[in-house]
Design a protein around this motif. Structure first.
Motif, short mmCIF file in Angstrom:
data_model
loop_
_atom_site.label_atom_id
_atom_site.label_comp_id
_atom_site.label_asym_id
_atom_site.label_seq_id
_atom_site.Cartn_x
_atom_site.Cartn_y
_atom_site.Cartn_z
N ASP A 279 21.71 -26.04 29.31
CA ASP A 279 20.49 -26.49 29.24
C ASP A 279 19.67 -26.14 30.37
O ASP A 279 20.19 -25.81 31.60
N TRP A 280 18.51 -25.66 30.28
CA TRP A 280 17.63 -25.31 31.45
C TRP A 280 16.50 -25.71 31.33
O TRP A 280 15.58 -25.82 30.32
N LYS A 281 15.59 -25.95 32.49
CA LYS A 281 14.23 -26.37 32.60
C LYS A 281 13.58 -25.09 33.27
O LYS A 281 12.26 -25.10 32.95
N TYR B 83 14.41 -21.04 34.75
CA TYR B 83 15.56 -19.98 34.77
C TYR B 83 15.14 -18.70 35.43
O TYR B 83 13.74 -18.13 35.12
N LYS C 177 15.25 -14.70 35.59
CA LYS C 177 15.73 -13.71 34.61
C LYS C 177 15.39 -12.57 35.62
O LYS C 177 14.25 -12.30 35.97
N TYR D 230 11.14 -18.46 34.45
CA TYR D 230 10.67 -18.89 33.14
C TYR D 230 10.78 -20.55 33.33
O TYR D 230 11.99 -21.07 33.73
N SER E 253 10.79 -23.86 30.64
CA SER E 253 11.15 -24.01 29.30
C SER E 253 9.88 -24.75 28.65
O SER E 253 9.80 -24.46 27.56
N ASP E 254 9.61 -25.64 29.20
CA ASP E 254 8.44 -26.46 28.62
C ASP E 254 7.24 -26.25 29.37
O ASP E 254 6.92 -26.81 30.52
N GLU E 255 6.16 -25.89 28.80
CA GLU E 255 4.88 -25.30 29.27
C GLU E 255 4.36 -26.60 30.09
O GLU E 255 3.43 -26.16 30.88
#
Ligand SMILES: [Zn+2]
Length: 331
Positions: free
Chosen positions: A171-173, A175, A177, A186, A188-190
């Motif tokens: 799980d990630w909020k 990350y 890359k 990134y 995950s939740d705009e």
């Protein structure tokens, strides 16, 4: 036109008559041979492999490029393609493993010189030398580095990345890359303002010390205007001597040892930096039919290559990026 391509990037399933695409088996259940075969021209690849497969040793260099060279010579002589693309990887691999100016990289340059000679010879033997335009180009350079930046380690410490019992991310909020010399962050939740604030504060803090390895942070929108991925929350540029890894364990910054590079755990030179980095240009040489001799191009962009080649082939790409390098042409 009759076309051929050997290990040219992003050519899987392309409408190329003789195609040996550069595509890797990147799932545990995939095997390299069928992946290569069915994304290119099966009969052509089987033919080249049965004639020259003995030269190859998996994907290792310089044997792979020597296999590609033997296949190239054979293709020129027996198929006489009107457009042929050949991607050699020896120099890139040696630089990653041993450094930009290492003896190994110099040796690879000499091998490339020898390979180019063999290709010229093959066109002479095929009787097409006088009618051929030769272009030698790179799609990127490389820069030496000795330290790895692992932002995901800090994200994990702050609870933004969660791992399972086996230590794998589940799980990630936020990350990071990696693109080696640069990286995307990134979220995950705009709408996750809290995570965005945490990331912003952390990056501001890291930017204060050069030893943290980050030279510049730009927004996704700014990245988009440079042709990069605008859906990222942030894009990061590594400081000279550093590059990004996605690893989540160990220290935030890790030193690269020679053994790390040889075992391919880490590298001693990489690419993926901003095109604005100093002394980070690649090469472009052209000679033969339709090319004026003794001309130097002071500055150009990779996107100028497509329209220029189209002109040499008597084609027009229409409304596209880049410009035709009129100054080098004699057609
Ligand atoms: Zn590379």
């Amino acid at each position: 036109m009759k076309t051929a391509a050997l290990l040219w990037p992003v050519t899987a399933k392309a409408a190329i008559d003789y195609n040996m695409p550069e595509i890797f088996a990147n799932r545990p259940w995939h095997h390299q041979i069928p992946i290569s075969l069915f994304n290119g021209s099966p009969r052509y690849q089987l033919e080249m492999n049965s004639k020259f497969g003995h030269i190859r040793n998996g994907l290792s260099q310089p044997a792979l490029d020597d296999f590609v060279l033997a296949s190239t010579e054979e293709t020129i002589k027996t198929k006489k393609p009107e457009l042929m693309l050949i991607h050699f990887v020896d120099l890139d691999s040696q630089r990653h493993m041993h450094g930009f100016s290492s003896k190994e990289a110099q040796d690879a340059l000499h091998r490339h010189d020898h390979r180019l000679g063999k290709i010229l010879e093959a066109t002479k033997e095929a009787g097409i030398y006088e009618n051929t335009t030769f272009v030698l180009l790179g799609d990127h350079s490389a820069l030496d580095e000795s330290k790895v930046v692992k932002l995901n380690v800090l994200f994990k410490e702050r609870g933004l990345i969660k791992v399972n019992g086996a230590g794998k991310v589940n799980d990630w909020k936020a990350y990071c890359k990696s693109c080696d010399g640069s990286a995307y962050v990134y979220v995950s939740d705009e709408n996750d303002i809290e995570t965005k604030n945490t990331v912003t504060e952390l990056l501001a803090q890291l930017l204060q010390e050069r030893s943290n390895g980050i030279e510049k942070v730009i927004t996704g929108q700014e990245a988009n205007t440079m042709g990069a991925d605008g859906s990222a929350f942030r894009m990061l540029e590594a400081a000279r001597g550093f590059y990004f890894s996605e690893a989540i364990d160990g220290e935030y910054i890790e030193e690269v040892s020679e053994q790390d590079a040889i075992s391919k755990r880490y590298t001693l030179a990489c690419h993926g930096y901003s095109p604005e980095k100093d002394g980070y240009h690649t090469v472009f040489f052209a000679a033969g039919k339709g090319i004026r001799t003794g001309i130097s191009v002071r500055s150009m962009h990779l996107v100028d290559e497509g329209p220029t080649f189209a002109r040499l082939l008597g084609l027009d790409l229409g409304d596209t990026d880049g410009r035709v390098l009129e100054g080098i042409l004699d057609i």
